[in-house]
Enzyme design. Structure first.
Site, PDB file in Angstrom:
ATOM      1  N   CYS A  94      -1.620  10.815   3.348  1.00  0.00           N
ATOM      2  CA  CYS A  94      -0.289  11.031   2.801  1.00  0.00           C
ATOM      3  C   CYS A  94       0.682  11.096   3.983  1.00  0.00           C
ATOM      4  O   CYS A  94       0.332  10.699   5.100  1.00  0.00           O
ATOM      5  CB  CYS A  94      -0.227  12.271   1.915  1.00  0.00           C
ATOM      6  SG  CYS A  94      -0.435  13.854   2.756  1.00  0.00           S
ATOM      7  N   CYS A 168       2.547   7.512   1.472  1.00  0.00           N
ATOM      8  CA  CYS A 168       2.874   7.104   2.846  1.00  0.00           C
ATOM      9  C   CYS A 168       3.456   5.697   2.898  1.00  0.00           C
ATOM     10  O   CYS A 168       3.857   5.224   3.967  1.00  0.00           O
ATOM     11  CB  CYS A 168       1.675   7.230   3.776  1.00  0.00           C
ATOM     12  SG  CYS A 168       0.173   6.430   3.209  1.00  0.00           S
ATOM     13  N   CYS A 172       1.093   3.245   5.598  1.00  0.00           N
ATOM     14  CA  CYS A 172      -0.347   3.308   5.411  1.00  0.00           C
ATOM     15  C   CYS A 172      -0.992   2.033   5.950  1.00  0.00           C
ATOM     16  O   CYS A 172      -0.540   0.926   5.644  1.00  0.00           O
ATOM     17  CB  CYS A 172      -0.703   3.475   3.936  1.00  0.00           C
ATOM     18  SG  CYS A 172      -0.314   5.110   3.286  1.00  0.00           S
TER      19      CYS A 172
END
Length: 219
Positions: A94, A168, A172
């Site tokens: 996250c 995210c 990510c």
């Protein structure tokens, strides 16, 4: 340890230098036959740097660096085929690695036990795990007080069989051949306990489904 202890980015106390030297010796013993002192020191070096700017309690930095370096070396061993235990590896990501990913990690670890490996990370790691998340998990009998926000690294992502992302976005990492799932879960940051509990319960349900998909019996 010259490269580790004499960087312009560090102003280490004698105690920190000793702690890092001791950590390097421990890690070298754990990964003997796999990685030499140069690799151990490089991973400890870069792991220390990851936390030196984010954490304000200097005495904890060597411990955090050692723990993160150990996880990274374990991940590298899996990527390079040195560690084949057949256990699936799940990574929870996250933004701050302070709430959602830590609660998900807590549930997965509690339910899967030693039948799988789970890690977590954040694109912008916070300074501490969200106290409201800790309290919510304590209500479920799961202690996550020993966890800490940390970033992800290439070897950690590459070692994962499943990567669960939560908020995210484009930050990510994406690597071919890895299974990705994006969970639309609210961020508990700044929320009171009564609003964190539904997030926790949603994560618990999702973790149980994930365990079923991975054919891992829950404790």
């Amino acid at each position: 340890m010259a490269d580790l202890l004499h960087s312009d980015q560090r102003d280490l106390s004698v105690d920190q230098e000793l702690a890092l030297r001791t950590a390097a010796v421990r890690l070298a013993g754990e990964f003997i036959g796999l990685y030499g002192p140069e690799t151990i020191e490089r991973f400890l070096h870069t792991s220390y740097d990851q936390f030196a700017t984010a954490h304000t309690i200097p005495n904890y930095l060597p411990l955090l660096a050692e723990r993160f370096a150990r996880q990274r070396l374990q991940a590298l061993a899996r990527v390079e085929g040195h560690h084949r235990d057949g256990k699936p590896v799940v990574l929870f990501l996250c933004t701050h690695n302070a709430g959602r990913s830590q609660m998900a990690l807590g549930f997965f670890t509690a339910f899967a036990g030693d039948r799988a490996v789970a890690w977590s990370g954040g694109s912008e790691p916070g300074a501490q795990v969200n106290p409201a998340a800790i309290a919510a998990m304590t209500e479920r009998g799961i202690d996550i007080t020993g966890e800490y926000p940390k970033p992800w690294t290439d070897e950690i992502v590459r070692a994962a069989d499943v990567v669960i992302t939560m908020g995210c976005g484009d930050a990510c990492p994406i690597f071919p051949g890895t299974r990705y799932e994006n969970w639309d879960v609210d961020d508990p940051a700044g929320l009171p306990p009564e609003q964190v509990r539904p997030i926790r319960d949603d994560l618990e349900r999702r973790i149980r489904v994930l365990l079923d998909q991975l054919a891992i019996p829950a404790n």
